[in-house]
Design a protein around this motif. Structure first.
Motif, PDB file in Angstrom:
ATOM      1  N   MET A  84       0.877  -1.159  -0.092  1.00 43.47           N
ATOM      2  CA  MET A  84       0.078  -0.061   0.048  1.00 43.47           C
ATOM      3  C   MET A  84       0.965   1.351  -0.019  1.00 43.47           C
ATOM      4  O   MET A  84       0.313   2.229  -0.155  1.00 43.47           O
ATOM      5  N   THR A 123       3.193   2.436  -2.057  1.00 46.72           N
ATOM      6  CA  THR A 123       3.224   2.924  -3.421  1.00 46.72           C
ATOM      7  C   THR A 123       1.927   3.659  -3.883  1.00 46.72           C
ATOM      8  O   THR A 123       1.801   4.744  -4.516  1.00 46.72           O
ATOM      9  N   TYR A 124       0.897   2.739  -3.656  1.00 49.64           N
ATOM     10  CA  TYR A 124      -0.636   3.298  -3.550  1.00 49.64           C
ATOM     11  C   TYR A 124      -0.897   4.819  -2.796  1.00 49.64           C
ATOM     12  O   TYR A 124      -1.232   5.797  -3.398  1.00 49.64           O
ATOM     13  N   GLU A 153       1.254   7.542  -4.715  1.00 53.92           N
ATOM     14  CA  GLU A 153       0.614   7.866  -5.738  1.00 53.92           C
ATOM     15  C   GLU A 153      -0.543   9.067  -5.379  1.00 53.92           C
ATOM     16  O   GLU A 153      -0.725  10.200  -5.993  1.00 53.92           O
ATOM     17  N   MET A 187       6.220  10.525 -11.388  1.00 55.49           N
ATOM     18  CA  MET A 187       5.513   9.468 -11.749  1.00 55.49           C
ATOM     19  C   MET A 187       6.275   8.239 -12.563  1.00 55.49           C
ATOM     20  O   MET A 187       5.771   7.085 -12.580  1.00 55.49           O
ATOM     21  N   ASP A 188       7.181   8.746 -13.505  1.00 54.91           N
ATOM     22  CA  ASP A 188       7.962   7.909 -14.512  1.00 54.91           C
ATOM     23  C   ASP A 188       8.498   6.781 -13.366  1.00 54.91           C
ATOM     24  O   ASP A 188       8.777   5.558 -13.860  1.00 54.91           O
ATOM     25  N   GLU A 196       5.810   4.704 -11.379  1.00 48.11           N
ATOM     26  CA  GLU A 196       5.329   3.657 -12.405  1.00 48.11           C
ATOM     27  C   GLU A 196       5.872   2.301 -12.186  1.00 48.11           C
ATOM     28  O   GLU A 196       5.244   1.343 -12.502  1.00 48.11           O
ATOM     29  N   ILE A 207       4.701   0.684  -9.209  1.00 47.28           N
ATOM     30  CA  ILE A 207       3.358   0.109  -9.248  1.00 47.28           C
ATOM     31  C   ILE A 207       3.414  -1.329 -10.228  1.00 47.28           C
ATOM     32  O   ILE A 207       2.412  -2.107  -9.916  1.00 47.28           O
ATOM     33  N   GLU A 208       4.148  -1.122 -11.457  1.00 48.27           N
ATOM     34  CA  GLU A 208       4.022  -2.334 -12.277  1.00 48.27           C
ATOM     35  C   GLU A 208       4.416  -3.556 -11.425  1.00 48.27           C
ATOM     36  O   GLU A 208       4.186  -4.468 -12.290  1.00 48.27           O
ATOM     37  N   LYS A 209       5.080  -3.514 -10.437  1.00 50.13           N
ATOM     38  CA  LYS A 209       5.415  -4.610  -9.671  1.00 50.13           C
ATOM     39  C   LYS A 209       4.106  -5.286  -9.085  1.00 50.13           C
ATOM     40  O   LYS A 209       4.085  -6.453  -8.693  1.00 50.13           O
ATOM     41  N   GLY A 210       3.082  -4.411  -8.658  1.00 50.45           N
ATOM     42  CA  GLY A 210       1.922  -4.629  -8.159  1.00 50.45           C
ATOM     43  C   GLY A 210       2.081  -5.408  -6.734  1.00 50.45           C
ATOM     44  O   GLY A 210       2.959  -5.029  -6.024  1.00 50.45           O
ATOM     45  N   GLY A 211       1.308  -6.185  -6.508  1.00 51.71           N
ATOM     46  CA  GLY A 211       1.421  -7.060  -5.128  1.00 51.71           C
ATOM     47  C   GLY A 211       1.180  -5.795  -3.907  1.00 51.71           C
ATOM     48  O   GLY A 211       0.283  -5.283  -3.838  1.00 51.71           O
ATOM     49  N   ALA A 212       2.100  -6.163  -2.886  1.00 50.53           N
ATOM     50  CA  ALA A 212       1.789  -5.296  -1.555  1.00 50.53           C
ATOM     51  C   ALA A 212       2.617  -3.691  -2.063  1.00 50.53           C
ATOM     52  O   ALA A 212       2.546  -3.228  -0.918  1.00 50.53           O
ATOM     53  N   ALA A 213       3.008  -3.541  -3.116  1.00 45.61           N
ATOM     54  CA  ALA A 213       3.671  -2.410  -3.245  1.00 45.61           C
ATOM     55  C   ALA A 213       2.734  -1.102  -2.984  1.00 45.61           C
ATOM     56  O   ALA A 213       1.378  -1.140  -3.073  1.00 45.61           O
TER      57      ALA A 213
END
Lengths: 545, 91
Positions: B1, B3-4, B7, B78-79, B82, B85-91
């Protein structure tokens, strides 16, 4: 300018029109399928898209409307255009890259998919047609005005020739033709505005003529002596500025022809950087336009020349003719024409695409791509012809009509797009409520003020003063936001597929329920909406009515 | 969360800055009339930058360079974000 044929102007206008058609034909050669025709195969790079957005944004109002508004509105006009420049950055942080990742073709397509409703998609097409027509007619009218004023050709021919040329190159070249034309037109209009302005400032004895945006400070003391209220920001209530910002920021997100440019770029990164390029160049031209407005007022005040209020729209051309030479004037004509054509092209593109892709294809599913392509070409041609004919009897003021288009788009389309991107809980019913409420609360006032010609104060006593109706946007946009949040809360949550779209738009490869679901955003939206609406009704102790 | 949240906060901060530079700035000029101008009816700007009244200069510069700089900083950050973010999961 004196009613006769203006040779250099005709040469430059013919060059611009001919190059536009040639680029359109070239664009046709790059077009192989429907995605190429609608969105240039999602292949446009950041610089090209940024430049294309510049000419799309700087319509004829930069040459005809803005300087006239500065002539009458001084600081207010400049505040409107500062908000317009900032609006691109709002689009950048709230919408652009996310819309690009959504993989749809248009704003209407996005609304239909995100809110799982073909009906909403059709409603969005109807709103798009209204706002695009308002935007379009003023620009086609401007082409007629250029032909009439500068080339000595009756305006009706200007409308017909300009309308037909742009229809031709959009129809032939599709989005490739439109994009590369807009890039070319962007370069032409930027130089065509700034180079003659440098010559004008030099002739007026302004030492900083070589950098128009900030170069006229040396003449400010004279201006303050002659026209002290030029720099007064306090001639309107504070909420007026909030309304201008809301209308610009969410209007640009709601205007589908701006958003469509983001569906053409390669990825979200290009979407971001193209906006930065665009904002920088739009800011350069806009701050130069302030200098042009300043030069007009300064010229009249220092030289004792009279310019009739009815001629305020022609200020750029009057100054260029009086203080420079015929070839620079012809260059300005070319720039104005390029500005008009690029904006009209973008509007034709979205109207044609919207009618076929988002209306006809929804009503008649199962259409093949080849059939859609053929239909799109003929629809764009039809829309071009109809818009040209509508422009024979245009509204009186170009810029004011476009400001209304921004206001209507902000409240009816901008709000559901932003909440659709940032809030998973936004539902179909909430979006429908916001779109209909936003449209009615801004389009009905447009009819009252601009069509029935009633004073804006008939709607509310707070809408007094110069451009007083603008304050309406400080009610319609927050009302739409708050309404969408409340109705979304009261209706069942969106299906999983719609919620997954939100994570995907933000670039997440996986889905997590807790993202974009927090209560902070909807609470903030409702609280700020209420505060903004309240601001219109208060502070009259500080700022007497 | 993490990274979220980054953002979300980045977006909120940039939006507020753009709103301030591009629109709300003028609200302060109106409310702070006495600070920027002398008393009426002969209101006169109290300070100047490059020849322009300060409030006007701020509108010109922040409404153009200011918002563009915020946009460029946002795009740069954001570059990088991103990629997380592209790693997904718990990021």
């Amino acid at each position: 300018m004196n009613g006769g044929l203006f040779g250099p102007g005709i040469v430059m206008a013919v060059v611009v029109l001919a190059v536009s058609i040639i680029i359109g034909i070239w664009g046709r050669r790059l077009t192989r399928n429907l995605a190429d025709y609608y969105i240039a195969g999602r292949s446009v790079d950041a610089l090209n898209n940024g430049l294309a957005m510049v000419s799309l944004s700087l319509s004829l109002t930069t040459f005809l409307g803005l300087t006239a508004l500065i002539w009458f509105g001084f600081y207010l006009a400049i505040a409107i255009y500062a908000a317009f420049t900032a609006a691109f950055l709002v689009m950048l942080v709230l919408a652009a890259p996310y819309l690009r990742r959504h993989k749809t073709f248009t704003s209407m397509d996005f609304i239909g998919e995100r809110f799982y409703s073909p009906t909403l998609r059709i409603i969005a097409v109807a709103v798009m047609l209204v706002v695009s027509t308002l935007y379009m007619i003023g620009n086609i009218k401007g082409v007629g005005l250029i032909f009439e004023l500068l080339l000595g050709i009756p305006g009706i021919w200007g409308v017909l020739i300009g309308g037909m040329v742009v229809t031709l190159y959009v129809t032939i070249g599709g989005m490739y033709g439109v994009t590369y034309n807009q890039t070319f037109q962007s370069i032409v209009l930027t130089f065509a505005f700034i180079v003659p302005l440098m010559a004008i400032l030099r002739q007026l004895g302004v030492a900083g003529w070589w950098f128009p945006p900030l170069g006229y400070g040396v003449a400010v003391p004279d201006m303050i002596r002659m026209t002290p209220h030029f720099f007064f920001p306090f001639v309107v209530h504070p909420s007026w500025y909030i309304a201008v910002f809301l209308g610009s920021a969410f209007g640009i997100i709601g205007l589908p022809h701006f958003v469509m440019r983001y569906f053409t770029v390669r990825d979200a990164r290009d979407a971001r950087w193209s906006t930065v390029v665009c904002a920088f160049l739009v800011g350069l031209v806009n701050t130069s336009a302030y200098a042009m407005g300043f030069a007009g007022v300064y010229y009249v005040a220092t030289r004792g020349v009279q310019i009739a209020p009815v001629d305020a729209d022609k200020l750029v051309f009057i100054l260029t003719e009086a203080l420079t030479n015929n070839w620079l004037l012809a260059f300005t004509v070319a720039g104005a024409l390029a500005a008009a054509l690029s904006t009209i092209a973008g509007l034709l593109m979205i109207m044609g695409t919207g009618l076929v892709h988002d209306l006809y294809a929804v009503v008649r599913p199962g259409l093949s791509d080849d059939r859609k392509l053929t239909l799109s070409i003929w629809t764009m041609f039809g829309v071009g012809v109809v818009s040209t004919l509508l422009s024979i009897r245009p509204p009186e003021y170009i810029l004011v009509t476009i400001m209304w288009a921004f206001g209507i788009a902000a409240a009816s389309l901008g709000v559901p797009i932003v909440l659709g991107i940032w809030w998973k809980r936004a539902t179909r019913e909430g979006a429908a409520f916001a779109m209909i409420l936003g449209f009615l609360t801004s389009f009905i006032p447009y009819i009252i003020v601009e069509v029935l010609r009633m004073p804006a104060t008939i709607m509310s006593p707070f809408f007094y003063g110069p451009l007083g109706w603008v304050k309406l946007m400080a009610w319609s946009v927050p009302l739409s936001f708050a309404g969408m949040v409340v109705v979304s809360w009261l209706t069942p949550a969106p299906p999983l597929a719609a919620r997954q779209q939100v994570d995907a738009m933000h670039g997440w490869p996986d889905y997590r329920e807790e993202r974009y679901q927090g209560k902070a955003l909807p609470i903030l939206v409702v609280v700020f909406s209420a505060l903004i609406m309240w601001s219109v009704t208060t502070l009259y102790g500080v700022f007497p009515k | 969360m993490r990274t979220y949240r980054k953002e979300s906060w980045l977006t909120l901060i940039c939006f507020l800055l753009i709103m301030l530079f591009g629109g709300i700035l003028s609200v302060f000029f109106v409310l702070g009339k006495d600070l920027f101008f002398g008393p009426g009816p002969a209101f006169a700007a109290r300070s100047h930058v490059l020849g322009f009244p300060t409030h006007y200069f701020l509108l010109l510069v922040l409404g153009w360079f200011g918002v563009t700089a915020v946009g460029a900083a946002y795009a740069l950050y954001m570059d990088r974000l991103e990629k997380e973010i592209e790693k997904g999961g718990a990021a």
